[in-house]
Design an enzyme around this catalytic site. Sequence first.
Site, short mmCIF file in Angstrom:
data_model
loop_
_atom_site.label_atom_id
_atom_site.label_comp_id
_atom_site.label_asym_id
_atom_site.label_seq_id
_atom_site.Cartn_x
_atom_site.Cartn_y
_atom_site.Cartn_z
N LYS A 102 0.21 -0.75 -0.08
CA LYS A 102 -0.03 0.28 0.31
C LYS A 102 0.75 1.29 -0.08
O LYS A 102 1.72 1.51 1.45
CB LYS A 102 -1.64 0.00 1.24
CG LYS A 102 -2.13 1.27 1.23
CD LYS A 102 -2.88 1.57 2.91
CE LYS A 102 -2.87 3.09 2.62
NZ LYS A 102 -3.38 3.41 3.71
N GLY A 163 -7.23 9.61 10.58
CA GLY A 163 -7.75 9.37 12.03
C GLY A 163 -8.69 10.32 12.16
O GLY A 163 -8.70 9.80 13.27
N ALA A 189 -9.04 5.85 5.44
CA ALA A 189 -9.37 7.03 5.70
C ALA A 189 -9.81 7.51 5.91
O ALA A 189 -11.08 7.77 4.72
CB ALA A 189 -8.03 7.76 5.16
N GLY A 190 -10.73 8.14 7.22
CA GLY A 190 -11.95 9.17 7.60
C GLY A 190 -13.28 8.21 7.91
O GLY A 190 -13.91 9.18 8.50
N ASN A 211 -8.47 1.80 10.73
CA ASN A 211 -7.80 1.47 11.39
C ASN A 211 -8.39 2.34 12.83
O ASN A 211 -9.06 1.88 13.96
CB ASN A 211 -5.41 1.90 11.24
CG ASN A 211 -5.20 1.85 12.76
OD1 ASN A 211 -4.48 1.93 12.69
ND2 ASN A 211 -6.06 0.91 13.43
N THR A 212 -7.90 3.66 12.55
CA THR A 212 -8.07 4.39 13.80
C THR A 212 -9.67 4.24 14.43
O THR A 212 -9.95 4.53 15.64
CB THR A 212 -8.30 5.98 13.63
OG1 THR A 212 -6.57 5.97 13.04
CG2 THR A 212 -8.17 6.37 14.86
#
Length: 260
Positions: A102, A163, A189-190, A211-212
């Site tokens: 990635k 994040g 993301a987001g 992830n976050t």
Amino acid sequence: MSQDTLTIAGRQYASRLLVGTGKYKDFDETGRAIAASGAEIVTVALRRTNLGQNPDEPNLLDVIPPEQYTILPNTAGCYTTEDAVRTCRLARELLDDHRLVKLEVLGDQKTLYPDVPATLEAAEILVKDGFEVMVYTSDDPIIAKRLEEMGCVAVMPLAAPIGSGLGIQNKYNILTIIENANVPILVDAGVGTASDAALAMELGCDGVLMNTAIAEAKDPILMAQAMKHGIIAGRQAFLAGRMPRRRFASASSPLSGLID
């Protein structure tokens, strides 16, 4: 749904949820959350995580064994083309000629938005070097198409800043990217909660990487399960085809044939 698989670089996956390994309190929580998510592709920031380059430290691969998961090394924390390319080549050495990576080349530390010119440059180098590149980029349909044409195996537009948990901020850009694509499109993301993941899938995304949203939840294991179900529900809704939106009511039961 059993035949509805995600194909990345010629390999099929039952799960359309991809997860990261950062921000957990320890490796045990990392392993339990990933297992609960049902994910089969797990992305790892090589600059921040030990995959064997530091023999005296705990190895993340003990928690996410490569025989069970597809390890997706990423270039998180790289701000130049050179750093990103070097990191991918290191991953290839550490993981026995592993080619699926990635790519992300960041523009600045505050927003973590991608440096698009550097991303294009790094992607071109890596594709020519034989890597199978999944690439994090802005939600620009023109750039997404250019990365596909360059040979990237998947394009991963952001939903919102990394994040942030803000969810998809421009669904029409994401939709345009999907409509123009001939490679998998995965929101990256987001995402903040399961409804964000479901919306991405309802738009027609091939998958979601996060992830976050899981790691920083009050209960990461439970959130991982929620994300798993959100992805499945969103994908099923997309395949089913939603009803049209109408301005006025439409009776659930037909009016013809009513008894006077």
